[in-house]
Design a protein around this motif. Structure first.
Motif, PDB file in Angstrom:
ATOM      1  N   ASP A  21       9.572  36.974  31.636  1.00  0.00           N
ATOM      2  CA  ASP A  21      10.331  38.084  32.267  1.00  0.00           C
ATOM      3  C   ASP A  21      11.606  36.944  32.233  1.00  0.00           C
ATOM      4  OD1 ASP A  21      12.505  39.095  34.522  1.00  0.00           O
ATOM      5  OD2 ASP A  21      11.635  37.405  36.480  1.00  0.00           O
ATOM      6  N   GLY A  22      12.531  37.657  31.633  1.00  0.00           N
ATOM      7  CA  GLY A  22      13.833  38.121  31.133  1.00  0.00           C
ATOM      8  C   GLY A  22      15.006  37.108  32.349  1.00  0.00           C
ATOM      9  N   GLU A  23      14.910  37.856  33.277  1.00  0.00           N
ATOM     10  CA  GLU A  23      15.818  37.685  34.499  1.00  0.00           C
ATOM     11  C   GLU A  23      15.004  37.324  35.935  1.00  0.00           C
ATOM     12  OE1 GLU A  23      17.952  40.721  35.542  1.00  0.00           O
ATOM     13  OE2 GLU A  23      18.938  40.955  32.700  1.00  0.00           O
ATOM     14  N   ASN A  24      14.608  36.480  35.884  1.00  0.00           N
ATOM     15  CA  ASN A  24      13.433  35.308  36.659  1.00  0.00           C
ATOM     16  C   ASN A  24      14.221  35.664  38.125  1.00  0.00           C
ATOM     17  OD1 ASN A  24      11.316  34.417  38.646  1.00  0.00           O
ATOM     18  ND2 ASN A  24      13.143  32.244  38.371  1.00  0.00           N
ATOM     19  N   THR A  25      14.457  35.497  39.457  1.00  0.00           N
ATOM     20  CA  THR A  25      15.277  35.696  40.763  1.00  0.00           C
ATOM     21  C   THR A  25      14.147  34.925  41.668  1.00  0.00           C
ATOM     22  OG1 THR A  25      14.274  37.846  41.587  1.00  0.00           O
ATOM     23  CG2 THR A  25      16.413  37.670  39.893  1.00  0.00           C
ATOM     24  N   PRO A  26      14.735  34.084  42.480  1.00  0.00           N
ATOM     25  CA  PRO A  26      16.193  33.899  43.347  1.00  0.00           C
ATOM     26  C   PRO A  26      16.729  33.096  41.808  1.00  0.00           C
ATOM     27  CG  PRO A  26      14.603  32.211  44.405  1.00  0.00           C
ATOM     28  CD  PRO A  26      14.110  32.967  43.405  1.00  0.00           C
ATOM     29  N   ASP A  27      17.801  33.014  41.215  1.00  0.00           N
ATOM     30  CA  ASP A  27      18.910  32.257  39.851  1.00  0.00           C
ATOM     31  C   ASP A  27      19.180  31.432  40.571  1.00  0.00           C
ATOM     32  OD1 ASP A  27      21.167  33.900  41.266  1.00  0.00           O
ATOM     33  OD2 ASP A  27      20.623  35.133  39.357  1.00  0.00           O
ATOM     34  N   ASP A  28      19.595  30.877  42.274  1.00  0.00           N
ATOM     35  CA  ASP A  28      20.327  30.314  42.890  1.00  0.00           C
ATOM     36  C   ASP A  28      21.843  29.741  41.854  1.00  0.00           C
ATOM     37  OD1 ASP A  28      18.927  29.094  44.509  1.00  0.00           O
ATOM     38  OD2 ASP A  28      17.796  28.732  43.184  1.00  0.00           O
ATOM     39  N   GLY A  29      22.132  31.391  41.239  1.00  0.00           N
ATOM     40  CA  GLY A  29      23.544  31.328  40.206  1.00  0.00           C
ATOM     41  C   GLY A  29      23.208  30.899  38.984  1.00  0.00           C
ATOM     42  N   ARG A  30      22.596  30.594  38.774  1.00  0.00           N
ATOM     43  CA  ARG A  30      22.042  30.748  37.331  1.00  0.00           C
ATOM     44  C   ARG A  30      20.915  31.290  36.399  1.00  0.00           C
ATOM     45  NH1 ARG A  30      20.161  24.334  37.350  1.00  0.00           N
ATOM     46  NH2 ARG A  30      20.177  24.758  34.717  1.00  0.00           N
ATOM     47  N   THR A  31      21.061  32.550  35.261  1.00  0.00           N
ATOM     48  CA  THR A  31      19.963  32.555  34.903  1.00  0.00           C
ATOM     49  C   THR A  31      19.154  32.130  34.258  1.00  0.00           C
ATOM     50  OG1 THR A  31      22.315  34.020  33.705  1.00  0.00           O
ATOM     51  CG2 THR A  31      20.287  34.441  32.882  1.00  0.00           C
ATOM     52  N   ASN A  32      17.878  32.332  34.394  1.00  0.00           N
ATOM     53  CA  ASN A  32      16.602  31.621  34.444  1.00  0.00           C
ATOM     54  C   ASN A  32      15.807  33.087  33.894  1.00  0.00           C
ATOM     55  OD1 ASN A  32      14.622  31.728  36.320  1.00  0.00           O
ATOM     56  ND2 ASN A  32      16.350  31.672  37.485  1.00  0.00           N
ATOM     57  N   THR A  33      14.926  31.851  32.798  1.00  0.00           N
ATOM     58  CA  THR A  33      13.721  32.895  32.363  1.00  0.00           C
ATOM     59  C   THR A  33      12.341  32.136  33.622  1.00  0.00           C
ATOM     60  OG1 THR A  33      13.513  31.752  30.983  1.00  0.00           O
ATOM     61  CG2 THR A  33      14.746  33.403  31.144  1.00  0.00           C
ATOM     62  N   ASN A  34      11.164  32.850  33.114  1.00  0.00           N
ATOM     63  CA  ASN A  34       9.504  32.668  33.787  1.00  0.00           C
ATOM     64  C   ASN A  34       8.677  33.065  32.567  1.00  0.00           C
ATOM     65  OD1 ASN A  34       9.487  34.370  34.755  1.00  0.00           O
ATOM     66  ND2 ASN A  34       8.932  32.724  36.914  1.00  0.00           N
ATOM     67  N   PHE A  35       7.157  33.160  33.739  1.00  0.00           N
ATOM     68  CA  PHE A  35       6.682  33.743  33.017  1.00  0.00           C
ATOM     69  C   PHE A  35       5.706  34.551  34.186  1.00  0.00           C
ATOM     70  CE2 PHE A  35       6.041  30.828  29.127  1.00  0.00           C
ATOM     71  CZ  PHE A  35       6.660  31.965  28.327  1.00  0.00           C
ATOM     72  N   LYS A  36       5.318  36.130  34.071  1.00  0.00           N
ATOM     73  CA  LYS A  36       4.334  36.305  34.975  1.00  0.00           C
ATOM     74  C   LYS A  36       3.265  35.954  35.586  1.00  0.00           C
ATOM     75  CE  LYS A  36       8.224  36.470  37.833  1.00  0.00           C
ATOM     76  NZ  LYS A  36       8.784  36.547  37.843  1.00  0.00           N
ATOM     77  N   LEU A  37       1.849  36.503  35.958  1.00  0.00           N
ATOM     78  CA  LEU A  37       0.642  36.638  35.991  1.00  0.00           C
ATOM     79  C   LEU A  37      -0.053  37.098  36.603  1.00  0.00           C
ATOM     80  CD1 LEU A  37       1.679  33.592  35.093  1.00  0.00           C
ATOM     81  CD2 LEU A  37      -0.858  33.518  35.786  1.00  0.00           C
ATOM     82  N   LEU A  38       0.188  38.980  36.060  1.00  0.00           N
ATOM     83  CA  LEU A  38      -0.789  39.603  37.041  1.00  0.00           C
ATOM     84  C   LEU A  38      -2.513  40.542  36.628  1.00  0.00           C
ATOM     85  CD1 LEU A  38       2.374  40.675  35.802  1.00  0.00           C
ATOM     86  CD2 LEU A  38       1.644  42.605  36.540  1.00  0.00           C
ATOM     87  N   ASP A  39      -2.811  40.587  37.512  1.00  0.00           N
ATOM     88  CA  ASP A  39      -4.344  41.451  37.480  1.00  0.00           C
ATOM     89  C   ASP A  39      -4.216  42.625  36.199  1.00  0.00           C
ATOM     90  OD1 ASP A  39      -6.431  42.292  37.372  1.00  0.00           O
ATOM     91  OD2 ASP A  39      -6.129  43.072  40.064  1.00  0.00           O
ATOM     92  N   ALA A  40      -4.949  42.422  35.134  1.00  0.00           N
ATOM     93  CA  ALA A  40      -4.905  43.507  33.910  1.00  0.00           C
ATOM     94  C   ALA A  40      -5.236  44.833  34.009  1.00  0.00           C
ATOM     95  CB  ALA A  40      -5.307  42.635  32.713  1.00  0.00           C
ATOM     96  N   GLY A  41      -5.947  44.356  35.609  1.00  0.00           N
ATOM     97  CA  GLY A  41      -6.785  45.769  35.649  1.00  0.00           C
ATOM     98  C   GLY A  41      -5.493  46.944  35.957  1.00  0.00           C
ATOM     99  N   PRO A  42      -4.701  46.950  37.305  1.00  0.00           N
ATOM    100  CA  PRO A  42      -3.622  47.618  37.069  1.00  0.00           C
ATOM    101  C   PRO A  42      -2.724  47.835  36.223  1.00  0.00           C
ATOM    102  CG  PRO A  42      -4.346  47.069  38.834  1.00  0.00           C
ATOM    103  CD  PRO A  42      -5.139  46.618  38.368  1.00  0.00           C
ATOM    104  N   ALA A  43      -2.543  47.070  35.485  1.00  0.00           N
ATOM    105  CA  ALA A  43      -1.899  47.098  34.322  1.00  0.00           C
ATOM    106  C   ALA A  43      -2.661  48.218  33.325  1.00  0.00           C
ATOM    107  CB  ALA A  43      -1.114  45.570  33.608  1.00  0.00           C
ATOM    108  N   ILE A  44      -3.651  47.670  32.316  1.00  0.00           N
ATOM    109  CA  ILE A  44      -3.835  48.101  31.617  1.00  0.00           C
ATOM    110  C   ILE A  44      -4.422  50.133  32.559  1.00  0.00           C
ATOM    111  CG2 ILE A  44      -6.705  48.667  30.267  1.00  0.00           C
ATOM    112  CD1 ILE A  44      -6.648  45.680  30.795  1.00  0.00           C
ATOM    113  N   GLY A  45      -4.861  50.935  33.673  1.00  0.00           N
ATOM    114  CA  GLY A  45      -4.842  52.067  34.212  1.00  0.00           C
ATOM    115  C   GLY A  45      -6.014  52.420  34.026  1.00  0.00           C
ATOM    116  N   ARG A  46      -7.224  50.673  34.483  1.00  0.00           N
ATOM    117  CA  ARG A  46      -8.340  51.783  34.927  1.00  0.00           C
ATOM    118  C   ARG A  46      -8.787  53.032  35.730  1.00  0.00           C
ATOM    119  NH1 ARG A  46     -11.137  45.707  33.867  1.00  0.00           N
ATOM    120  NH2 ARG A  46     -10.712  45.155  32.651  1.00  0.00           N
TER     121      ARG A  46
END
Length: 417
Positions: A392-417
């Protein structure tokens, strides 16, 4: 290192047998392992992430970490205790659990900048963009620390001829691993920053640790035939259209490489090197004339996109990852409009199926994603369909400071089974 290294390798979610990586000889201990975006062309699914990692700050307030690319190590004995490894550029390397909680953090060597990461077996391979090297880390969550570097003390330069050239930072950038069809030591494909070049490297174990040897290079085009003429992507002076997001389809031994301002290439791999590249999808900005403004450091389009332009990806084309199941699905980050494209992998290349975006929900949305990694192995009750990890290139809330992180998702809906 011991022969245990052989037995630990995987190809995607499947554990490779020791016979796939035979001993190489008595003296070898083991065989190792762009321009402004446009609106999405079609409706996309809206998905929610289940967890996220801590924010990473890269600013004058004291942060020096910028999340970029993730990889997933599937624990074969306890899948729910699998690990996500992520690069943080100047901030080094992080290892987190399936709730996004950090298990370990490793700094870079002085001058290092970790760009991309991929996992093969119990090893994480990293492109050190700052020093133009590859780095290798053993993954062993039961040993008290998750990651242990096992690279030789003085690894060779990936692309540069000397340290003076390293300083120009046309260095190792994108990265993907490849087991290879004939067994033996695995391979790594790395791209070169600000260039069109790809390198094919083979890993090897020495008494001093893991090293690598470059076996082949491929230069993708920087100029393209469009509308009876030629077109070159608009970039800063001195830059050429680079590749970052890459993944190897283990079924066909084919590399998919995202040339950021151009599109997705399909490139066969063999122990002799790279096969003929074919451009199988293009970004929406493909072929569109633009001029670079030195004052704003941006490209301004001067005409509409031509008929040759694509319809599914907004530059930059970024992170690529493949989900295996009853069909093979390539997921691609359309960074310019913060969506992801789903493609069915066919005998001839790719067939676009649908798209998705990650919206605000249990955690915040995903914006301008660089890297992606997916596994279809069930990882406990939290991820019964497998796991998708997105930068994630624009993580929020950002407290006024740009920050980044990683998001974890269930793969099933993402793959579109």
């Amino acid at each position: 290192m011991t022969d245990e290294v052989h037995r630990s390798y995987t190809s995607g979610d499947e554990t490779a047998h020791m016979s796939r990586f035979p001993i190489l000889g008595a003296c070898v201990l083991a065989a190792l392992l762009a321009v402004p975006s446009t609106a999405a062309a079609s409706p996309v699914d809206r998905l929610d992430a289940r967890a996220e990692t801590a924010p990473n700050y890269d600013d004058e307030a004291g942060g020096d970490a910028d999340a970029d690319d993730p990889a997933i190590w599937v624990n074969p004995d306890r899948p729910a205790e699998s690990v996500v490894v992520g690069t943080l550029k100047n901030g080094g390397l992080t290892a987190v659990d399936l709730r996004g909680r950090e298990l370990q953090h490793l700094d870079t060597a002085p001058g290092g900048r970790f760009n991309n990461v991929d996992v093969v077996g119990r090893y994480a391979i990293v492109s050190d963009r700052g020093l133009d090297r590859l780095r290798v880390y053993r993954i062993d969550p039961g040993a008290g620390q998750v990651l242990t570097e096992v690279t030789v003390p003085n690894p060779p330069l990936a692309f540069s001829t000397d340290e003076a050239e390293v300083a120009e930072q046309h260095t190792a950038y994108g990265l993907a691993t490849w087991a290879g069809p004939e067994g033996g030591a695995p391979w790594v494909v790395a791209s070169r920053r600000n260039e069109t070049r790809l390198g094919l490297f083979r890993l090897a174990v020495t008494p001093d640790g893991v090293t690598y040897h470059r076996k082949a290079v491929l230069d993708l085009p920087a100029e393209f035939a469009v509308g009876g003429g030629t077109w070159t992507p608009c970039l800063e002076p001195g830059e050429r259209p680079q590749v970052e997001g890459m993944v190897v389809d283990r079924t066909d031994d084919v590399l998919y490489a995202a040339q950021e301002d151009v599109g997705i290439w399909r490139i066969p791999l063999s122990r002799k090197g790279f096969g003929k590249p074919v451009l199988v999808d293009r970004v929406r900005e493909y072929g569109r004339p633009a001029v670079y403004d030195e004052e704003t450091e941006e490209c301004t389009p001067t005409a509409p996109p031509p008929p040759e332009a694509g319809t599914h990806l907004s530059a930059d084309a970024e992170g690529l990852t493949i989900a295996y199941g009853h069909r093979r699905t390539l997921l691609a980050s359309s960074q310019g409009d913060s969506t992801f494209a789903r493609y069915d992998i066919t005998r001839d290349g790719l067939r676009y199926r649908s798209g998705f975006a990650v919206a605000d929900g249990r955690v915040d949305s995903v914006e301008h994603s660089d890297g992606a990694a997916v596994s279809t192995t069930p990882l406990g009750r939290a991820y019964p369909n497998g796991l998708l990890v997105l930068h994630d290139g624009e993580n929020t809330p950002d407290d006024g400071r740009t920050n980044t992180n990683f998001k974890l998702l269930d793969a099933g809906p993402a793959i579109g089974r």
